[in-house]
Design an enzyme around this catalytic site. Structure first.
Site, PDB file in Angstrom:
ATOM      1  N   THR A  93       2.560   0.335   6.385  1.00 53.83           N
ATOM      2  CA  THR A  93       1.904  -0.883   6.273  1.00 53.83           C
ATOM      3  C   THR A  93       1.218  -1.408   7.542  1.00 53.83           C
ATOM      4  OG1 THR A  93       3.744  -1.487   5.035  1.00 53.83           O
ATOM      5  CG2 THR A  93       2.598  -3.136   5.830  1.00 53.83           C
ATOM      6  N   LYS A 168      -0.680  -4.961  -0.117  1.00 51.37           N
ATOM      7  CA  LYS A 168       0.755  -4.762   0.541  1.00 51.37           C
ATOM      8  C   LYS A 168       0.843  -6.101   1.271  1.00 51.37           C
ATOM      9  CE  LYS A 168       4.537  -3.628   2.223  1.00 51.37           C
ATOM     10  NZ  LYS A 168       5.795  -3.463   1.541  1.00 51.37           N
ATOM     11  N   LYS A 243       5.902  -8.310  11.895  1.00 54.82           N
ATOM     12  CA  LYS A 243       4.890  -7.577  12.086  1.00 54.82           C
ATOM     13  C   LYS A 243       3.946  -7.805  10.642  1.00 54.82           C
ATOM     14  CE  LYS A 243       4.493  -3.587  10.032  1.00 54.82           C
ATOM     15  NZ  LYS A 243       4.183  -2.201   9.689  1.00 54.82           N
TER      16      LYS A 243
END
Ligand code: NAD
Length: 296
Positions: A93, A168, A243
């Site tokens: 990701t 995502k 993140k």
């Protein structure tokens, strides 16, 4: 049987690579951490000493690394050493800019690459029930789909280069917000004297129903596999969630998309991480709400 090079044998990569071994493929794994290599070897995988050794003979290369900077560094080596007809799936990701730059570099070298981030957590990686969301050329998606199916249950083609990452990032924006919502609900239930099992029974069948409650419940008991039952050992760390929320906020700013709750969730995860929660599972934000981690 296909020769596969797998780079990044962490929480997610290790069980994913092991599932490819179990499916009968010849998998060479590489990670910077010796313990990860040992674990892979113990599960029947072959250990590569570095990235060139991992990818040189591979027909398929899969990467599962923490962040964009790790992906950029690894691909400097990967692109130099892969075969011309290799198929590459980048499953980490990461930010859309890095993803698109990796795509552009692959394109310039005449290599086939997809971005294929996943959802489903370590449990999904172990059970081969991950969801893959894929960006890139559709023919490359189709060529790599049989390998993704070994590691996942739901494989979705999202469109052009970087749109798997877009899916995502949007998914985890919702997840970060919904996990905090679930924690607030269970915390208030406790303060009101409502048993966690009873609140779970109601919420799981009412309009509060969501993955953060039914599959990943942030209190111990109702969902025995959730990290809350092992004092929030990760799982998907709070640092990783922070993140991803930063990736979402960055994308929201670049596109002028309004995301006030995303900004608030990012601020809460940031405080939780600054106060020692970074290595815990992201559902451990419950501890922060309960005051176990004080804001400084
Ligand atoms: P992790 O930190 O457990 O694993 C990453 C691994 O990559 C580590 O073992 C690290 O040593 C290795 N690594 C870093 N640089 C390397 C390099 N140059 N060469 C070889 N190995 C290198 O992370 P994770 O939890 O497995 O997550 C991986 C990715 O998947 C992240 O982008 C994360 O956001 C995403 N993801 C994680 C989950 C989850 O539940 N953990 C769920 C969905 C998506």
């Amino acid at each position: 049987m296909t020769t596969i090079g797998f780079i990044g044998l962490g929480h997610m990569g290790l069980p994913m690579a092991i599932n490819l071994v179990k499916a009968g493929h010849q998998v060479a794994g590489y990670d910077l951490v010796p313990a990860a290599l040992e674990a892979f070897k113990g599960a029947g995988g072959q250990v590569a000493q570095d990235i060139p050794a991992c990818v040189t003979d591979a027909d398929v290369v899969i990467t599962m690394l923490p962040e964009g900077k790790h992906v950029r560094a690894a691909y400097e080596d990967i692109f130099k050493h892969v075969k011309k007809d290799v198929l590459i799936a980048e499953c980490s990701t990461i930010d859309i800019e890095t993803s698109r730059s990796i795509h552009a570099e692959a394109e310039a070298r005449g290599l086939r690459l997809i971005d294929a981030p996943v959802s489903g957590g370590v449990i999904g990686a172990e059970a081969a029930t991950l969801t893959f969301m894929v960006g890139g050329r559709e023919e490359d998606f189709n060529a790599l789909k049989p390998y993704l199916e070994v590691m996942g249950k739901t494989i979705i083609y999202c469109g052009a280069a970087g749109l798997g990452q877009a899916a995502k990032i949007c998914n985890n924006l919702v997840l970060g917000i919904s996990m905090i919502g679930a924690c607030e609900g269970f915390n208030l239930a406790e303060k009101l004297g409502l048993d966690a099992f009873k609140f779970f029974e109601v919420a799981a069948q009412s309009s509060a129903q969501c993955w953060s409650i039914t599959k990943y419940c942030p209190v111990p008991g109702p969902v025995p596999t959730s990290p809350a039952n092992r004092d929030y050992a990760a799982g998907f760390t709070a640092a990783m969630m922070l993140k991803d929320l930063k990736l979402a906020e960055n994308a929201a700013q670049l596109t002028n998309a309004s995301s006030p709750l995303g900004a608030e969730a990012m601020a809460l995860y940031s405080l939780f991480c600054q106060n020692g929660g970074q290595g815990l599972d992201f559902s451990g934000i419950m501890k922060f709400l309960k005051g176990d981690y004080k804001s400084s």
